[in-house]
Design an enzyme around this catalytic site. Structure first.
Site, PDB file in Angstrom:
ATOM      1  N   GLU A 212       0.701  -1.139   0.100  1.00 54.30           N
ATOM      2  CA  GLU A 212       0.021   0.107   0.004  1.00 54.30           C
ATOM      3  C   GLU A 212       1.009   1.321   0.094  1.00 54.30           C
ATOM      4  OE1 GLU A 212      -2.518  -0.328   3.302  1.00 54.30           O
ATOM      5  OE2 GLU A 212      -2.513  -2.472   3.161  1.00 54.30           O
TER       6      GLU A 212
ATOM      7  N   GLU B   7      -9.540   6.275   3.648  1.00 60.94           N
ATOM      8  CA  GLU B   7      -9.884   5.090   4.778  1.00 60.94           C
ATOM      9  C   GLU B   7      -9.510   6.145   5.974  1.00 60.94           C
ATOM     10  OE1 GLU B   7      -7.793   1.554   7.235  1.00 60.94           O
ATOM     11  OE2 GLU B   7      -6.733   2.067   5.091  1.00 60.94           O
TER      12      GLU B   7
END
Length: 407
Positions: free
Chosen positions: A214, A323
């Site tokens: 990520e 997020e």
């Protein structure tokens, strides 16, 4: 109510005096001294463990740079970085960057503005043969409560939850992905909360632990001990977030450039209805199976293939979006995602990810079409998608968190 007569009160008082234990003053002092000594011993052992970890993370440096934002950036010889503590890498040197994936013919001119890091804003740089590593302090580790938690992504429990607003392509065979993000400085309110915009490459199939790599930008005051500055970051896990870490906080990612510091502050963020600052991120699988991370045209480094039980073959899912980790209380968190504004506000006001592409098994960039939109609380954080000749596939996402429709 019946009240005891004085004789009965006297008997109770006498009983109390006779049978209540009396501790000499010296015994009390001895107990306090032993208790203090016991606590000191525990703290001493804890600090020893923290100092041992700091020695592993903070490597000897050839130059140290004091960043204007207060960070200390150490220029560490490339072969002494934390990844080379791994048995598989001891005594070796980093790989050279491979050729970048082949454009699909729709590559746009994306050099609108190059991201800058605060530590190098005054012309400072690390010498060739070194990499810039943000120095970790004891207070950075203590903020996480335990040594084992430091640098790891917080896993949901009864008090915390992860919330998402994403565009995804799933159940495929992908060798990488690419996208351009605009940079913001969302307000993060809770002690343990963060807000980020990133791209995930994941191997996610039934009966197997999730593997991911990520990268993106994040605001995480607890991790970086700051006032909420957006920072460049990466993350990896081979086992559904049980292990792995951010940046270079544990042996894993091998950095190859002296241009960027993982965890370093980014500047300036985009302004509402004003200038938009962008960052382009590419992650792809090289010929050796390693997963490379590229920011703009600069290869930052790679995750060696042996870190992952499944992702070394390919990714099955690619996710783009935001997020937030929130602490559930009586009301929803006010931590913002993206710009803190809903996607409907559009360009210059909402966070976006554009020029979204995936890399196929032949190493070619292809449009990330057939996006599946996902959001956990659309009244708190939302996501919309679209396509244009200039931007290709894109999403707008984000929101303010707590609001009248998100109590």
């Amino acid at each position: 109510m019946y009240a005891p007569t004085p004789p009965i009160i006297c008997i109770f008082f006498l009983f109390f005096l006779l049978f209540t234990p009396v501790f000499p003053i010296q015994d009390v002092k001895n107990f306090k001294a032993k208790y203090k000594s016991f606590n000191s011993s525990i703290e001493s052992k804890k600090m020893k463990l923290i100092n041992d970890l700091l020695k592993k993370i903070n490597k000897p440096f050839v130059k140290s740079i004091k960043s204007p934002d207060g960070d200390i950036i150490d220029c560490v010889l490339i072969h002494l970085q934390p990844a080379f503590d791994l048995p598989q890498l001891k005594g070796s040197l980093p790989m050279d960057p491979p050729e970048l994936p082949i454009p699909n013919g729709h590559e746009q001119a994306e050099k609108e503005s190059e991201i800058k890091q605060v530590w190098s804003s005054n012309g400072e740089s690390c010498p060739n043969g070194t990499i810039p590593i943000r120095r970790t302090t004891a207070s950075d580790i203590l903020a996480f409560g335990s040594i084992s938690n430091f640098g790891k992504k917080i896993r949901p429990n009864s008090l915390d939850t992860h919330e998402y607003a994403l565009g995804s392509v799933e159940e495929g065979v992908y060798h990488g992905a690419k996208a351009t993000f605009n940079l913001w400085k969302p307000n993060v309110t809770g002690v343990n909360e963060f807000s980020l915009s990133q791209m995930w490459l994941a191997y996610n199939v039934p009966n197997r632990l999730v593997n991911t790599v990520e990268a993106g930008w994040m605001v995480y005051p607890k991790l970086y001990k700051d006032n909420g500055t957006p920072r460049l970051f990466n993350f990896w896990t081979p086992d559904n977030y049980k292990t792995g870490c951010y940046n270079l906080n544990c042996p894993g990612f091998v950095q190859t450039t002296n241009k960027y510091s993982l965890g370093g502050a980014l500047n300036p963020p985009s302004t509402y209805d004003g200038t938009q600052t962008i960052i382009t991120i590419k992650m792809f699988k090289g010929m050796t199976g390693a997963w490379w991370l590229v920011v703009g045209d600069e290869a930052l480094g790679y995750w060696p293939s042996y870190l992952f039980p499944d992702l070394h073959n390919n990714a099955t899912d690619v996710h783009y979006g935001g997020e937030v980790i929130s602490n559930i209380g009586l009301k929803h968190t006010s931590t913002q995602m993206g710009s803190g504004h809903f996607p409907e506000e559009g360009f210059g006001k909402a966070a976006y990810i554009r020029s979204m592409e995936v890399i196929d098994i032949e190493g070619r960039l292809q449009p990330a079409s057939n996006l599946k939109l996902q959001n956990t609380h659309p009244n708190c954080y939302a996501v919309t998608s679209g396509f244009s000749d200039t931007w290709g596939n894109y999403i707008y996402f984000g929101g303010p968190g707590n609001n009248p429709k998100c109590p």
